[in-house]
Write a protein that holds these residues in place. Structure first.
Motif, PDB file in Angstrom:
ATOM      1  N   LEU A   1       0.891  -1.149   0.000  1.00 47.38           N
ATOM      2  CA  LEU A   1       0.000   0.000   0.000  1.00 47.38           C
ATOM      3  C   LEU A   1       0.928   1.197   0.000  1.00 47.38           C
ATOM      4  O   LEU A   1       1.764   1.342   0.884  1.00 47.38           O
ATOM      5  N   ALA A   2       0.841   2.030  -1.014  1.00 48.97           N
ATOM      6  CA  ALA A   2       1.811   3.102  -1.205  1.00 48.97           C
ATOM      7  C   ALA A   2       1.108   4.440  -1.398  1.00 48.97           C
ATOM      8  O   ALA A   2      -0.080   4.494  -1.706  1.00 48.97           O
ATOM      9  N   LEU A   3       1.860   5.477  -1.208  1.00 53.94           N
ATOM     10  CA  LEU A   3       1.369   6.829  -1.437  1.00 53.94           C
ATOM     11  C   LEU A   3       2.138   7.412  -2.610  1.00 53.94           C
ATOM     12  O   LEU A   3       3.365   7.368  -2.648  1.00 53.94           O
ATOM     13  N   ALA A   4       1.411   7.919  -3.583  1.00 50.15           N
ATOM     14  CA  ALA A   4       2.007   8.541  -4.770  1.00 50.15           C
ATOM     15  C   ALA A   4       1.431   9.938  -4.906  1.00 50.15           C
ATOM     16  O   ALA A   4       0.567  10.344  -4.129  1.00 50.15           O
ATOM     17  N   ASP A   5       1.893  10.674  -5.912  1.00 50.45           N
ATOM     18  CA  ASP A   5       1.369  12.018  -6.149  1.00 50.45           C
ATOM     19  C   ASP A   5      -0.146  12.005  -6.342  1.00 50.45           C
ATOM     20  O   ASP A   5      -0.833  12.949  -5.972  1.00 50.45           O
ATOM     21  N   SER A   6      -0.655  10.905  -6.904  1.00 53.05           N
ATOM     22  CA  SER A   6      -2.088  10.801  -7.177  1.00 53.05           C
ATOM     23  C   SER A   6      -2.885  10.257  -5.998  1.00 53.05           C
ATOM     24  O   SER A   6      -4.080  10.060  -6.104  1.00 53.05           O
ATOM     25  N   GLY A   7      -2.218   9.975  -4.876  1.00 56.42           N
ATOM     26  CA  GLY A   7      -2.904   9.427  -3.705  1.00 56.42           C
ATOM     27  C   GLY A   7      -2.471   8.003  -3.438  1.00 56.42           C
ATOM     28  O   GLY A   7      -1.375   7.591  -3.795  1.00 56.42           O
ATOM     29  N   PHE A   8      -3.341   7.235  -2.795  1.00 52.17           N
ATOM     30  CA  PHE A   8      -3.018   5.854  -2.453  1.00 52.17           C
ATOM     31  C   PHE A   8      -2.927   4.994  -3.711  1.00 52.17           C
ATOM     32  O   PHE A   8      -3.723   5.143  -4.636  1.00 52.17           O
ATOM     33  N   ASN A   9      -1.944   4.100  -3.727  1.00 47.57           N
ATOM     34  CA  ASN A   9      -1.748   3.162  -4.830  1.00 47.57           C
ATOM     35  C   ASN A   9      -1.244   1.844  -4.282  1.00 47.57           C
ATOM     36  O   ASN A   9      -0.775   1.767  -3.142  1.00 47.57           O
TER      37      ASN A   9
ATOM     38  N   ILE B   1      -0.828  -0.919 -12.021  1.00 52.42           N
ATOM     39  CA  ILE B   1       0.063  -0.805 -10.863  1.00 52.42           C
ATOM     40  C   ILE B   1       1.453  -1.285 -11.271  1.00 52.42           C
ATOM     41  O   ILE B   1       1.608  -2.008 -12.255  1.00 52.42           O
ATOM     42  N   ASN B   2       2.449  -0.888 -10.490  1.00 54.92           N
ATOM     43  CA  ASN B   2       3.805  -1.393 -10.698  1.00 54.92           C
ATOM     44  C   ASN B   2       3.847  -2.851 -10.266  1.00 54.92           C
ATOM     45  O   ASN B   2       3.416  -3.186  -9.153  1.00 54.92           O
ATOM     46  N   VAL B   3       4.357  -3.717 -11.144  1.00 55.38           N
ATOM     47  CA  VAL B   3       4.456  -5.152 -10.858  1.00 55.38           C
ATOM     48  C   VAL B   3       5.865  -5.616 -11.207  1.00 55.38           C
ATOM     49  O   VAL B   3       6.380  -5.307 -12.278  1.00 55.38           O
ATOM     50  N   GLN B   4       6.473  -6.339 -10.281  1.00 59.36           N
ATOM     51  CA  GLN B   4       7.786  -6.951 -10.536  1.00 59.36           C
ATOM     52  C   GLN B   4       7.642  -8.441 -10.300  1.00 59.36           C
ATOM     53  O   GLN B   4       7.113  -8.865  -9.272  1.00 59.36           O
ATOM     54  N   ILE B   5       8.095  -9.229 -11.257  1.00 54.53           N
ATOM     55  CA  ILE B   5       8.063 -10.684 -11.101  1.00 54.53           C
ATOM     56  C   ILE B   5       9.491 -11.190 -11.085  1.00 54.53           C
ATOM     57  O   ILE B   5      10.249 -10.951 -12.024  1.00 54.53           O
ATOM     58  N   ASN B   6       9.840 -11.858 -10.005  1.00 55.06           N
ATOM     59  CA  ASN B   6      11.175 -12.425  -9.831  1.00 55.06           C
ATOM     60  C   ASN B   6      11.059 -13.942  -9.873  1.00 55.06           C
ATOM     61  O   ASN B   6      10.103 -14.504  -9.336  1.00 55.06           O
TER      62      ASN B   6
END
Length: 152
Positions: free
Chosen positions: A98-106, A144-149
Motif C-alpha cells: 500500500l503506497a502513497l504517490a502524487d495521485s494518492g493511495f496506490n 500498478i507497478n508489478v515486478q516478477i522475480n
C-alpha cells in the motif's frame, strides 16, 4: 437493499464474457477495521489496517494471497501445453504494498516465484505464460507497478 442505482457498469476493455465460471461473494462491513464473510461462510475473518495491532488480516494480504494462488493455477494450466513439468513444490512469495504517490493511495506488487528443479529458461517461459493468462495479472497490467522475480 433498496434504492440501488448503477454507478458504474462499463466494459472498458471491450471483453465479451462468454461464461461466468465462478462468482466470489463477500460481505464486508466496517472497512479496514471491520469484518469479511463469504456467502458460503468459508471466509469469515476480522479485518485490520496494515501495521496495526488488530487481530485480522488486511486487504493487501488478501490480494497477495489471491493473486499468488491464481498465478500458480495459471502456471499449472500453461505448463503442460509448454511441455514443462511444473514442480510440485512450486511456490510464490507475494508482496503487495500500500503506497502513497502524487495521485494518492496506490498499490504495487512483487511476485517472487520459486520453481525448483527447472532451468531458468523453463521457469521464465512458464512464468511469462502465466502472467499473460492469470486474471489478476490481466487486471493489474498497466494499472500498478508489478515486478516478477524467478528463483530456481
Amino acid at each position: 437493499m433498496e434504492n440501488q442505482n448503477v454507478i458504474e457498469s462499463a466494459n472498458t476493455l471491450n471483453v465479451v464474457i462468454n461464461k461466468v465460471l465462478y462468482t466470489g461473494k463477500v460481505h464486508v462491513s466496517g472497512g479496514r477495521e471491520g469484518f469479511a464473510k463469504s456467502s458460503d461462510g468459508v471466509l469469515d475473518t476480522a479485518l485490520s489496517s496494515p501495521g496495526s495491532t488488530g487481530k485480522g488480516t488486511n486487504p493487501e494480504q488478501l490480494f497477495a494471497a489471491g493473486w499468488a494462488a491464481c498465478f500458480i493455477g495459471a502456471m499449472k494450466h500453461n505448463a503442460p501445453q509448454l511441455k514443462i513439468a511444473l514442480p510440485v513444490d512450486a511456490a510464490i512469495d507475494a508482496e503487495v504494498d500500500l503506497a502513497l504517490a502524487d495521485s494518492g493511495f496506490n498499490l504495487q506488487a512483487r511476485l517472487n516465484v520459486v520453481l525448483p528443479g527447472l532451468t531458468y529458461e523453463e521457469a521464465k517461459t512458464v512464468v511469462e505464460a502465466a502472467h499473460q493468462t492469470c486474471p489478476y495479472s490481466k487486471a493489474t497490467r498497466g494499472n500498478i507497478n508489478v515486478q516478477i522475480n524467478v528463483a530456481i
